[in-house]
Design a protein around this motif. Structure first.
Motif, PDB file in Angstrom:
ATOM      1  N   LEU A 189      73.496  90.679  90.231  1.00  0.00           N
ATOM      2  CA  LEU A 189      74.485  91.181  91.190  1.00  0.00           C
ATOM      3  C   LEU A 189      74.628  92.695  91.145  1.00  0.00           C
ATOM      4  O   LEU A 189      75.267  93.281  92.016  1.00  0.00           O
ATOM      5  CB  LEU A 189      75.856  90.537  90.918  1.00  0.00           C
ATOM      6  N   ASP A 190      74.028  93.339  90.139  1.00  0.00           N
ATOM      7  CA  ASP A 190      74.201  94.781  89.975  1.00  0.00           C
ATOM      8  C   ASP A 190      73.095  95.603  90.621  1.00  0.00           C
ATOM      9  O   ASP A 190      73.112  96.832  90.550  1.00  0.00           O
ATOM     10  CB  ASP A 190      74.327  95.122  88.487  1.00  0.00           C
ATOM     11  N   ARG A 191      72.124  94.931  91.249  1.00  0.00           N
ATOM     12  CA  ARG A 191      71.143  95.663  92.050  1.00  0.00           C
ATOM     13  C   ARG A 191      71.809  96.094  93.349  1.00  0.00           C
ATOM     14  O   ARG A 191      72.669  95.402  93.891  1.00  0.00           O
ATOM     15  CB  ARG A 191      69.923  94.790  92.359  1.00  0.00           C
ATOM     16  N   ASN A 192      71.391  97.248  93.877  1.00  0.00           N
ATOM     17  CA  ASN A 192      71.959  97.701  95.141  1.00  0.00           C
ATOM     18  C   ASN A 192      71.725  96.669  96.240  1.00  0.00           C
ATOM     19  O   ASN A 192      70.640  96.108  96.364  1.00  0.00           O
ATOM     20  CB  ASN A 192      71.343  99.040  95.556  1.00  0.00           C
ATOM     21  N   SER A 193      72.746  96.447  97.034  1.00  0.00           N
ATOM     22  CA  SER A 193      72.631  95.534  98.159  1.00  0.00           C
ATOM     23  C   SER A 193      71.995  96.268  99.336  1.00  0.00           C
ATOM     24  O   SER A 193      71.699  97.466  99.270  1.00  0.00           O
ATOM     25  CB  SER A 193      74.023  95.001  98.530  1.00  0.00           C
ATOM     26  N   ASN A 194      71.757  95.552 100.415  1.00  0.00           N
ATOM     27  CA  ASN A 194      71.305  96.185 101.649  1.00  0.00           C
ATOM     28  C   ASN A 194      72.099  95.604 102.809  1.00  0.00           C
ATOM     29  O   ASN A 194      72.849  94.635 102.653  1.00  0.00           O
ATOM     30  CB  ASN A 194      69.790  96.001 101.854  1.00  0.00           C
ATOM     31  N   ARG A 195      71.946  96.197 103.979  1.00  0.00           N
ATOM     32  CA  ARG A 195      72.787  95.804 105.110  1.00  0.00           C
ATOM     33  C   ARG A 195      72.581  94.341 105.500  1.00  0.00           C
ATOM     34  O   ARG A 195      73.530  93.650 105.873  1.00  0.00           O
ATOM     35  CB  ARG A 195      72.520  96.730 106.291  1.00  0.00           C
ATOM     36  N   ASN A 292      73.113  86.297  82.593  1.00  0.00           N
ATOM     37  CA  ASN A 292      74.456  86.848  82.432  1.00  0.00           C
ATOM     38  C   ASN A 292      74.612  87.429  81.032  1.00  0.00           C
ATOM     39  O   ASN A 292      74.757  86.685  80.049  1.00  0.00           O
ATOM     40  CB  ASN A 292      75.494  85.763  82.687  1.00  0.00           C
ATOM     41  N   LEU A 293      74.638  88.754  80.943  1.00  0.00           N
ATOM     42  CA  LEU A 293      74.684  89.412  79.638  1.00  0.00           C
ATOM     43  C   LEU A 293      76.093  89.486  79.053  1.00  0.00           C
ATOM     44  O   LEU A 293      76.274  90.048  77.960  1.00  0.00           O
ATOM     45  CB  LEU A 293      74.074  90.814  79.748  1.00  0.00           C
ATOM     46  N   ASN A 294      77.075  88.911  79.725  1.00  0.00           N
ATOM     47  CA  ASN A 294      78.385  88.740  79.091  1.00  0.00           C
ATOM     48  C   ASN A 294      78.270  87.880  77.842  1.00  0.00           C
ATOM     49  O   ASN A 294      79.136  87.929  76.961  1.00  0.00           O
ATOM     50  CB  ASN A 294      79.368  88.081  80.068  1.00  0.00           C
ATOM     51  N   ILE A 295      77.197  87.123  77.769  1.00  0.00           N
ATOM     52  CA  ILE A 295      76.994  86.242  76.624  1.00  0.00           C
ATOM     53  C   ILE A 295      76.753  87.019  75.335  1.00  0.00           C
ATOM     54  O   ILE A 295      76.885  86.474  74.230  1.00  0.00           O
ATOM     55  CB  ILE A 295      75.816  85.276  76.893  1.00  0.00           C
ATOM     56  N   LEU A 296      76.452  88.307  75.443  1.00  0.00           N
ATOM     57  CA  LEU A 296      76.241  89.123  74.238  1.00  0.00           C
ATOM     58  C   LEU A 296      77.541  89.320  73.469  1.00  0.00           C
ATOM     59  O   LEU A 296      77.592  89.125  72.253  1.00  0.00           O
ATOM     60  CB  LEU A 296      75.638  90.478  74.629  1.00  0.00           C
ATOM     61  N   TRP A 297      78.587  89.748  74.162  1.00  0.00           N
ATOM     62  CA  TRP A 297      79.862  89.972  73.474  1.00  0.00           C
ATOM     63  C   TRP A 297      80.665  88.673  73.346  1.00  0.00           C
ATOM     64  O   TRP A 297      81.367  88.468  72.367  1.00  0.00           O
ATOM     65  CB  TRP A 297      80.697  91.048  74.180  1.00  0.00           C
ATOM     66  N   CYS A 298      80.537  87.810  74.368  1.00  0.00           N
ATOM     67  CA  CYS A 298      81.218  86.512  74.327  1.00  0.00           C
ATOM     68  C   CYS A 298      80.231  85.499  73.751  1.00  0.00           C
ATOM     69  O   CYS A 298      79.788  84.577  74.422  1.00  0.00           O
ATOM     70  CB  CYS A 298      81.642  86.126  75.741  1.00  0.00           C
ATOM     71  N   ASN A 299      79.914  85.700  72.486  1.00  0.00           N
ATOM     72  CA  ASN A 299      78.781  85.026  71.857  1.00  0.00           C
ATOM     73  C   ASN A 299      79.128  83.601  71.416  1.00  0.00           C
ATOM     74  O   ASN A 299      80.141  83.384  70.748  1.00  0.00           O
ATOM     75  CB  ASN A 299      78.334  85.845  70.642  1.00  0.00           C
ATOM     76  N   VAL A 331      75.927  99.112  74.863  1.00  0.00           N
ATOM     77  CA  VAL A 331      74.746  99.824  75.371  1.00  0.00           C
ATOM     78  C   VAL A 331      74.354  99.298  76.756  1.00  0.00           C
ATOM     79  O   VAL A 331      74.038 100.076  77.671  1.00  0.00           O
ATOM     80  CB  VAL A 331      73.563  99.677  74.385  1.00  0.00           C
ATOM     81  N   VAL A 332      74.383  97.981  76.913  1.00  0.00           N
ATOM     82  CA  VAL A 332      74.066  97.351  78.198  1.00  0.00           C
ATOM     83  C   VAL A 332      74.982  97.879  79.297  1.00  0.00           C
ATOM     84  O   VAL A 332      74.551  98.172  80.418  1.00  0.00           O
ATOM     85  CB  VAL A 332      74.190  95.810  78.077  1.00  0.00           C
ATOM     86  N   TRP A 333      76.265  98.018  78.985  1.00  0.00           N
ATOM     87  CA  TRP A 333      77.234  98.523  79.961  1.00  0.00           C
ATOM     88  C   TRP A 333      77.015 100.010  80.242  1.00  0.00           C
ATOM     89  O   TRP A 333      76.987 100.436  81.407  1.00  0.00           O
ATOM     90  CB  TRP A 333      78.637  98.274  79.441  1.00  0.00           C
ATOM     91  N   LEU A 334      76.828 100.788  79.186  1.00  0.00           N
ATOM     92  CA  LEU A 334      76.647 102.230  79.358  1.00  0.00           C
ATOM     93  C   LEU A 334      75.428 102.561  80.207  1.00  0.00           C
ATOM     94  O   LEU A 334      75.449 103.486  81.028  1.00  0.00           O
ATOM     95  CB  LEU A 334      76.528 102.911  77.989  1.00  0.00           C
ATOM     96  N   PHE A 335      74.345 101.810  80.019  1.00  0.00           N
ATOM     97  CA  PHE A 335      73.111 102.049  80.770  1.00  0.00           C
ATOM     98  C   PHE A 335      73.045 101.234  82.060  1.00  0.00           C
ATOM     99  O   PHE A 335      72.006 101.190  82.725  1.00  0.00           O
ATOM    100  CB  PHE A 335      71.894 101.759  79.892  1.00  0.00           C
ATOM    101  N   LYS A 336      74.155 100.589  82.410  1.00  0.00           N
ATOM    102  CA  LYS A 336      74.313  99.875  83.677  1.00  0.00           C
ATOM    103  C   LYS A 336      73.255  98.785  83.897  1.00  0.00           C
ATOM    104  O   LYS A 336      72.846  98.515  85.030  1.00  0.00           O
ATOM    105  CB  LYS A 336      74.304 100.857  84.850  1.00  0.00           C
TER     106      LYS A 336
END
Length: 365
Positions: A189-195, A292-299, A331-336
């Motif tokens: 979902l974090d890739r740029n969308s298009n019209r 879903n990389l939320n699984i890193l902190w919500c391990n 790191v994942v968040w900082l580097f988007k």
């Protein structure tokens, strides 16, 4: 070809070859229910000769479907297309205090014929049901694709916003829902969308239809609002007691006082949530919840750590892995690589306090 079928088709063509048929796109404003917070799109067809005024609805589902929640999460919940009288449609949305915006299409007789034939084909019993996809197959994308079928082309220009940004713009007044949705959505979902992609949201479809052309002329003939509603000035308790506030208060409390029962509850909660995220990733048919990389902190490993806490024990290896996963999350968040909800910041603080305290116990032994 069967003569009877040929006659029916010819009559059908003739009925479209005049101004008796009007086709409009309806865009409904957002609602308060979870399923309505992004708005809705439908198609209105007026047949003056047969004195019908109907709405073709693409986003219908039955709450009484057996195992509704399981099928929805699994991506196996069948949505269906349906038809209802426009007057009844408007009553529902007016009652819900949602505006209905109409865009009347400027189509030739052939274009009307092609559009309605396709619409009626999709509404046949054998085609009526479909598997819902938030980004790729919903009430808005179905309407977009119908317009493409008659030759409308939409721009594919990249936006400077991701699909997550587009979604979050609707959730500012519902921070708990925003937190939950961002918790289960993956990094795609974090890739740029298009019209073209952005038209999974009814408001963006409305905007693109307003700018679209068909065979060199504007697609829209006229626009108007079909109902009126009273303004809703009720305060939103979600904004007052937002997850950012609640988790921040807990982080401050746990910095000075983090009792064993609270640690057990926290560890168990993070572990169970991690299992849920993992299950969605592995077994759901919704592509949006995978990777879903939320699984890193919500391990999910916090679930394994819970019995150690209950017995006043520690596990060095588990503690090191959990600290490492928290650092990687930052790191994942900082580097988007994936954008987390802002409410995760105080949770990171809570996890940092939790893990550092456990590591100190290990060092003292």
């Amino acid at each position: 070809m069967n003569k009877t079928l040929l006659i029916i088709l010819l009559i059908s063509q003739l009925s479209y070859a005049n101004d008796n048929i009007e086709i409009s796109i309806l865009t409904c404003s957002v609602g308060q229910e979870v399923y309505s917070v992004f708005g809705h799109t439908a198609i209105r067809v007026i047949d003056k000769e047969n004195k019908t005024d109907q709405v073709y609805n693409f986003g219908m589902f039955d709450f009484n479907t057996p195992n509704f929640e399981y099928k929805y999460l699994k991506g196996k919940l069948k949505y269906h297309r349906g038809v209802q009288e426009t007057v009844n449609f408007l009553k529902i949305y007016t009652y819900e205090k949602r505006l209905v915006h109409e865009q009347k299409l400027d189509l030739t007789a052939d274009e009307k014929s092609e559009f309605l034939n396709r619409l009626k084909l999709l509404n046949q019993p054998e085609n009526r049901f479909y598997f819902y996809s938030f980004l790729d197959k919903n009430c808005s994308t179905e309407t977009r694709d119908l317009l493409k079928h008659i030759g409308v082309s939409f721009e594919n220009q990249e936006l400077n916003k991701s699909n997550r940004d587009l979604i979050n713009s609707y959730l500012q007044e519902m921070p708990w829902l925003k937190f939950g949705i961002n918790l289960v959505l993956g990094k795609s979902l974090d890739r740029n969308s298009n019209r073209n992609q952005s038209m999974f949201l009814p408001d963006y479809l409305q905007k693109e239809i307003g700018a679209a052309k068909l065979n060199g002329k504007n697609l829209i003939q006229s626009e108007k609002i079909l109902n009126s509603i009273e303004s809703n000035s009720n305060s939103n308790i979600q904004q007052i007691f937002s997850p950012l506030l609640i988790f921040s208060l807990l982080a401050v409390l746990f910095l000075f006082w983090f009792p064993k029962p609270a640690k057990i509850i926290a560890s168990f909660s993070f572990g169970i949530t991690g299992i849920f995220i993992l299950a969605l990733w592995l077994f759901s048919g919704h592509e949006e919840v995978k990777s879903n990389l939320n699984i890193l902190w919500c391990n999910p490993l916090y679930l394994i750590y819970t019995p150690f806490l209950a017995k006043n024990k520690t596990n060095k290896m588990l503690s090191i892995i959990l600290v490492a996963s928290l650092i990687i999350s930052i790191v994942v968040w900082l580097f988007k690589v994936q954008i987390f909800d802002i409410s995760i910041l105080p949770i990171f603080a809570i996890l940092g306090i939790f893990n550092l305290q456990e590591l100190r116990k290990i060092q003292k032994k």
